[in-house]
Design a protein around this motif. Structure first.
Motif, PDB file in Angstrom:
ATOM      1  N   GLU A  73       0.827  -1.212   0.000  1.00  0.00           N
ATOM      2  CA  GLU A  73       0.000   0.000   0.000  1.00  0.00           C
ATOM      3  C   GLU A  73       0.857   1.256   0.000  1.00  0.00           C
ATOM      4  OE1 GLU A  73      -3.977  -1.638   2.327  1.00  0.00           O
ATOM      5  OE2 GLU A  73      -2.210  -1.035   3.505  1.00  0.00           O
ATOM      6  N   LEU A  74       1.906   1.264   0.816  1.00  0.00           N
ATOM      7  CA  LEU A  74       2.793   2.425   0.841  1.00  0.00           C
ATOM      8  C   LEU A  74       3.500   2.571  -0.504  1.00  0.00           C
ATOM      9  CD1 LEU A  74       4.114   4.804   2.233  1.00  0.00           C
ATOM     10  CD2 LEU A  74       5.756   3.203   3.266  1.00  0.00           C
ATOM     11  N   GLY A  75       3.917   1.453  -1.067  1.00  0.00           N
ATOM     12  CA  GLY A  75       4.564   1.494  -2.372  1.00  0.00           C
ATOM     13  C   GLY A  75       3.675   2.104  -3.435  1.00  0.00           C
ATOM     14  N   LYS A  76       2.398   1.743  -3.434  1.00  0.00           N
ATOM     15  CA  LYS A  76       1.459   2.309  -4.403  1.00  0.00           C
ATOM     16  C   LYS A  76       1.333   3.814  -4.233  1.00  0.00           C
ATOM     17  CE  LYS A  76      -1.370  -1.757  -5.290  1.00  0.00           C
ATOM     18  NZ  LYS A  76      -2.677  -2.394  -5.147  1.00  0.00           N
ATOM     19  N   GLY A 103       4.568   5.107  -5.797  1.00  0.00           N
ATOM     20  CA  GLY A 103       4.891   4.638  -7.139  1.00  0.00           C
ATOM     21  C   GLY A 103       6.036   3.647  -7.229  1.00  0.00           C
ATOM     22  N   VAL A 104       6.217   2.835  -6.177  1.00  0.00           N
ATOM     23  CA  VAL A 104       7.240   1.786  -6.219  1.00  0.00           C
ATOM     24  C   VAL A 104       6.619   0.476  -5.745  1.00  0.00           C
ATOM     25  CG1 VAL A 104       9.125   3.419  -5.799  1.00  0.00           C
ATOM     26  CG2 VAL A 104       8.115   2.201  -3.866  1.00  0.00           C
ATOM     27  N   GLY A 105       7.346  -0.600  -5.936  1.00  0.00           N
ATOM     28  CA  GLY A 105       6.851  -1.903  -5.520  1.00  0.00           C
ATOM     29  C   GLY A 105       7.157  -2.223  -4.062  1.00  0.00           C
ATOM     30  N   LYS A 129      15.236  12.263  -2.275  1.00  0.00           N
ATOM     31  CA  LYS A 129      13.977  12.262  -3.026  1.00  0.00           C
ATOM     32  C   LYS A 129      13.052  11.145  -2.545  1.00  0.00           C
ATOM     33  CE  LYS A 129      12.247  12.204  -7.767  1.00  0.00           C
ATOM     34  NZ  LYS A 129      12.609  12.173  -9.180  1.00  0.00           N
ATOM     35  N   THR A 130      13.606   9.951  -2.355  1.00  0.00           N
ATOM     36  CA  THR A 130      12.806   8.815  -1.882  1.00  0.00           C
ATOM     37  C   THR A 130      12.281   9.063  -0.476  1.00  0.00           C
ATOM     38  OG1 THR A 130      14.111   7.293  -3.231  1.00  0.00           O
ATOM     39  CG2 THR A 130      12.837   6.331  -1.438  1.00  0.00           C
ATOM     40  N   ILE A 131      13.152   9.528   0.400  1.00  0.00           N
ATOM     41  CA  ILE A 131      12.735   9.798   1.778  1.00  0.00           C
ATOM     42  C   ILE A 131      11.615  10.822   1.788  1.00  0.00           C
ATOM     43  CG2 ILE A 131      13.452  10.797   3.989  1.00  0.00           C
ATOM     44  CD1 ILE A 131      16.259   9.585   3.410  1.00  0.00           C
ATOM     45  N   THR A 132      11.749  11.866   0.991  1.00  0.00           N
ATOM     46  CA  THR A 132      10.729  12.914   0.924  1.00  0.00           C
ATOM     47  C   THR A 132       9.385  12.346   0.464  1.00  0.00           C
ATOM     48  OG1 THR A 132      12.411  14.575   0.474  1.00  0.00           O
ATOM     49  CG2 THR A 132      10.151  15.153  -0.079  1.00  0.00           C
ATOM     50  N   LYS A 133       9.410  11.511  -0.567  1.00  0.00           N
ATOM     51  CA  LYS A 133       8.169  10.899  -1.064  1.00  0.00           C
ATOM     52  C   LYS A 133       7.509  10.042   0.012  1.00  0.00           C
ATOM     53  CE  LYS A 133       9.017  10.411  -6.028  1.00  0.00           C
ATOM     54  NZ  LYS A 133       9.179   9.408  -7.096  1.00  0.00           N
TER      55      LYS A 133
END
Length: 63
Positions: A25-28, A31-33, A49-53
């Protein structure tokens, strides 16, 4: 430095669980798996960038 990164991953995992979200669910939301969320939570593959998302998806701030 590695300990700090692992702590960020653990904090993300704890917040995800507190909010009742699965890794999928968090991945969705960002936008990641599921596998990528697992890596993030173990402190691997973390970028600003990943941490921010992830923080945005969890309703958290970097402070």
């Amino acid at each position: 430095m590695t300990d700090s990164i692992e702590n960020i991953g653990l904090m993300i995992r704890n917040e995800r669980l507190r909010k009742g979200l699965t890794q999928e669910e968090l991945g969705k939301r960002i936008g990641v798996g599921k596998a990528q969320i697992s890596k993030i939570e173990s402190g691997k593959g973390l970028t600003i960038k990943t941490i921010t998302k992830v923080l945005d998806a969890l309703g958290m701030s970097a402070s």
